[in-house]
Every structure is written in structure tokens, then in C-alpha cells.
Enzyme design. Structure first.
Site, PDB file in Angstrom:
ATOM      1  N   ARG A   1      33.739  20.756  -7.659  1.00 10.53           N
ATOM      2  CA  ARG A   1      32.816  21.867  -7.424  1.00 10.53           C
ATOM      3  C   ARG A   1      33.389  22.731  -6.314  1.00 10.53           C
ATOM      4  O   ARG A   1      33.578  22.281  -5.187  1.00 10.53           O
ATOM      5  CB  ARG A   1      31.426  21.355  -7.028  1.00 10.53           C
ATOM      6  CG  ARG A   1      30.438  22.500  -6.795  1.00 10.53           C
ATOM      7  CD  ARG A   1      28.992  22.043  -6.842  1.00 10.53           C
ATOM      8  NE  ARG A   1      28.642  21.227  -5.694  1.00 10.53           N
ATOM      9  CZ  ARG A   1      27.534  20.501  -5.608  1.00 10.53           C
ATOM     10  NH1 ARG A   1      26.674  20.476  -6.615  1.00 10.53           N
ATOM     11  NH2 ARG A   1      27.288  19.785  -4.535  1.00 10.53           N
TER      12      ARG A   1
ATOM     13  N   SER B   1      22.335  20.793 -14.587  1.00 11.66           N
ATOM     14  CA  SER B   1      21.463  20.489 -13.452  1.00 11.66           C
ATOM     15  C   SER B   1      20.027  20.815 -13.809  1.00 11.66           C
ATOM     16  O   SER B   1      19.748  21.903 -14.311  1.00 11.66           O
ATOM     17  CB  SER B   1      21.844  21.340 -12.229  1.00 11.66           C
ATOM     18  OG  SER B   1      23.122  21.010 -11.767  1.00 11.66           O
TER      19      SER B   1
ATOM     20  N   LYS C   1      24.765  22.184  -1.502  1.00 10.48           N
ATOM     21  CA  LYS C   1      24.895  23.398  -2.296  1.00 10.48           C
ATOM     22  C   LYS C   1      24.400  24.586  -1.493  1.00 10.48           C
ATOM     23  O   LYS C   1      23.553  24.450  -0.618  1.00 10.48           O
ATOM     24  CB  LYS C   1      24.083  23.289  -3.592  1.00 10.48           C
ATOM     25  CG  LYS C   1      24.572  22.168  -4.497  1.00 10.48           C
ATOM     26  CD  LYS C   1      23.745  22.065  -5.759  1.00 10.48           C
ATOM     27  CE  LYS C   1      24.220  23.027  -6.825  1.00 10.48           C
ATOM     28  NZ  LYS C   1      23.620  22.729  -8.152  1.00 10.48           N
TER      29      LYS C   1
END
Ligand code: NI
Lengths: 211, 211
Positions: free
Chosen positions: A38, A107, A136
Site C-alpha cells: 500500500r 475494504s 490510513k
């Protein structure tokens, strides 16, 4: 998809001074079953270079490799799949591009999202954030372990609990019914990445034994 | 690729309070031949929604539609092509994903980059920034009209001069040999978008007449 229980996502800000691929290799040595890259900040070219390194390592360790968001990078390095958030390309459009064989994970933060992902052909879903997290950028309110219970009761594809899961609270998540967990900072930011990964695997094994 | 001379890129920060699709439609009414969607800030889902609007309008006006960087979005809306910078996915990898029929444009700032793009099968290149610009986040030093002359002399695929091109300096670019220009702020930030676009078209036509 191949069975898994411990899913580890890269988080380079948690290990300043250490190379991402070294940290992730230690996680694989410790028993991570899936590695996700990510990276929402680097240039595409930099993401591609990171993905190539992880693709090689995940092949070496027999670990599933997922790329977050960058479908083009996933296709270029032949990752096993992609992971998409609710603000990313819709599942149906992504499936059109990657074809039937790549894994697609979605998600989810609410049961309608989880059911939509299942109905749309997702291979697995993330369920969270279970606990508060600042991993995040766009932080969502935690959904608590009640969401894990709801997903377990109502969704039939594999789900992985995610969000703020640490050694001190992982048992709550497992007791709520999660059989797969996703960890970021507690593993990639650990002084002993391999040892910490092994500790999570033991907790997962213990929960399974009790089940 | 279809012949073109005026290439207009979106720049929403230059027209606060006006809808992007309205501004771009006026540019098409004024004679823009290619429209590029460039958006490095919005979520993928938002980029996709913008791309759908521009895809419809560009169909209506018979204008070529290019998406910057987001290959997945370009494929989903069936854009005519993609545009990539030097930090984006490499040309060969992008071609692998989009196939032979989509246009691929490459930003170049030096003659080696221009030749590499040509050799790699780019359909066109951007040559610039000719003048200083703060349109893109990562600003590159201007290459001046000498780079336009160099590309004209040494590269055989279409090139479009880009970077800080305004009505007050466009003639310098045309005199340096550019037959295609790319404009952002001077058009999308204009009070009269259509009229300004028409003025650029007239300058292009005049240069052609003189050639
Ligand atoms: Ni880019």
C-alpha cells in the site's frame, strides 16, 4: 483463494531507516500469508519498483501478493490480486480490467458494503477498522468487534479483520469470530518483525484450537 | 493518430466555482482537438466520474479524449488514450495493459526522452515545459523554444509543445516550429473559454498559412 490467516500491509512510515523489502521479508519469515503493498504517496514508477521487489520475495516465500489501488502496477508485475477501497475503482470495473483470475479484495466498513462486495464477486473483504488507527490517511470511525460479528454472521466469502489490531487486543478480535487478521504497524514497526509476526500466528493458532 | 493542433488539459484550480465539464465543453466549442483529464488529487472514484462526463462530451464533439496517468480509468470509460510522465508507468508496461489501439502520449523534457518515447512506440509526445509554469505539482525547469526546435529536427512522431503557453507567447512557440500546442490555464482559467480557444486556433491557422 488460497487459505490465509495473517495478512500484513506495508507501512513504510512505521520503520524509518529500514528498507521496506527487508521488513516485509522478515514478516514472511515469521509466517505472513498475504503481503499487500500500500503506497499512496510515491510516484507510479516508485510503486512499480517496490512491487517488483515484493513480487520476487512473495514468489520465493510462496506468499500471496496483493497491490492496493494500483491496478496497472498489479498487472505489470503479475501480482496475485488487488485491493480496493470504497473510493477506488468500482469492483465491476476493476474485474473487467484484471480478468477472472486475479483476486480482488474490498475494504468494507458497513454490512451493506460487505454484502455488495460479496454479491459483486469480491474474493475477500476487509472488515474494519475494528479499532482506531492512523495508518490510513482518510480515517474512518472504528466499527468495533460488533462489525466482525455481523460480517461473520451474514457474509460467506473470507473476511479479514483490520484496523488497529495489536498483540494487546487481537484476542478480542478472535473472540468476536475473526479467523483472519490484518496487521500493519504492530508488525512492520516492530523491533523484531519476525518474532512479532510469529506471536500473532500463535494467537491465531490458539484461537483455532479453542474453536 | 487523428491530426490535431490544439490540446487542452483540465485544470480545475484555475476555474473555481465553475463546473469542469462546462469549462471543457466551451473549449470544445472553441475548437479544442484533444481534451486531457489530469487529476492527481481526487479519489479514483471521483476521477472516474469526471472521466465519464468528459468521455460523453468528447464523443458528442468528436474530440479525442486522453486520461492522464489513470490507466484503469481510461480503460473503464474507453478513453482514446492515456498520457504518462517520466515518473509514471513505463511506456512498454502501459502498452502491454492498454493494447495496440489506445493512444499513448509521453511527457518529455530532453531529447533522449523524446527519442526513447518514439522508439518505444509512443503515439505522440509532449515537449516542455517551454515556459515556466506552476500547473503541475512537480515543476521542471523550462526547456525553452530551443527544445521545440530540437524535437522538430530529430523526432518524427507528432509532438505537442506544452508549458506556460499563453496568447502573449504562443507565436514564439509556433515560430520555433511547433504545429501543435497544449494550453491549460490560459484557456480553462479564461473568462471567455470558447473565445480564448478560438483565438489560439486563429494563431495556429495563421502560423500554418505562413509556413
Ligand atoms: Ni503520474
Amino acid at each position: 483463494m488460497k487459505e490465509f490467516e495473517l495478512y500484513v500491509i506495508t507501512g513504510e512510515n512505521f520503520h524509518p531507516g529500514r528498507a521496506m523489502e527487508d521488513v516485509m521479508e522478515e514478516a514472511m519469515q515469521g509466517g505472513a500469508d498475504i503481503i499487500q503493498l500500500r503506497d499512496k504517496k510515491s510516484s507510479k514508477l516508485e510503486v512499480l519498483e517496490k512491487a517488483r521487489k515484493l513480487r520476487q520475495l512473495t514468489y520465493d516465500y510462496g506468499v500471496t501478493f496483493i497491490v492496493n489501488d494500483h491496478i496497472d502496477v498489479a498487472l505489470t508485475v503479475d501480482a496475485d490480486g488487488i485491493h480496493l477501497g470504497q473510493d477506488d475503482l468500482p469492483l465491476a470495473d476493476a474485474r473487467q480490467i484484471v480478468g477472472p483470475d486475479k483476486l480482488i479484495g474490498i475494504s468494507t466498513h458497513a454490512i451493506e458494503e460487505a454484502k455488495a462486495a460479496e454479491a459483486g464477486g469480491a474474493d475477500y473483504i476487509g472488515a474494519g477498522p475494528v479499532f482506531p488507527t492512523n495508518t490510513k490517511e482518510d480515517v474512518v470511525d472504528p466499527v468495533a468487534t460488533s462489525y466482525v460479528q455481523a460480517v461473520k454472521a451474514e457474509v460467506n466469502i473470507p473476511f479479514v479483520a483490520i484496523g488497529g489490531i495489536k498483540l494487546h487486543n487481537v484476542d478480542e478480535v478472535l473472540e468476536a469470530g475473526a479467523e483472519r487478521i490484518c496487521v500493519v504497524s504492530e508488525i512492520v514497526g516492530a523491533e523484531d518483525v519476525k518474532g512479532t509476526t510469529e506471536m500473532f500466528k500463535k494467537r491465531l493458532a490458539a484461537a483455532k484450537g479453542e474453536a
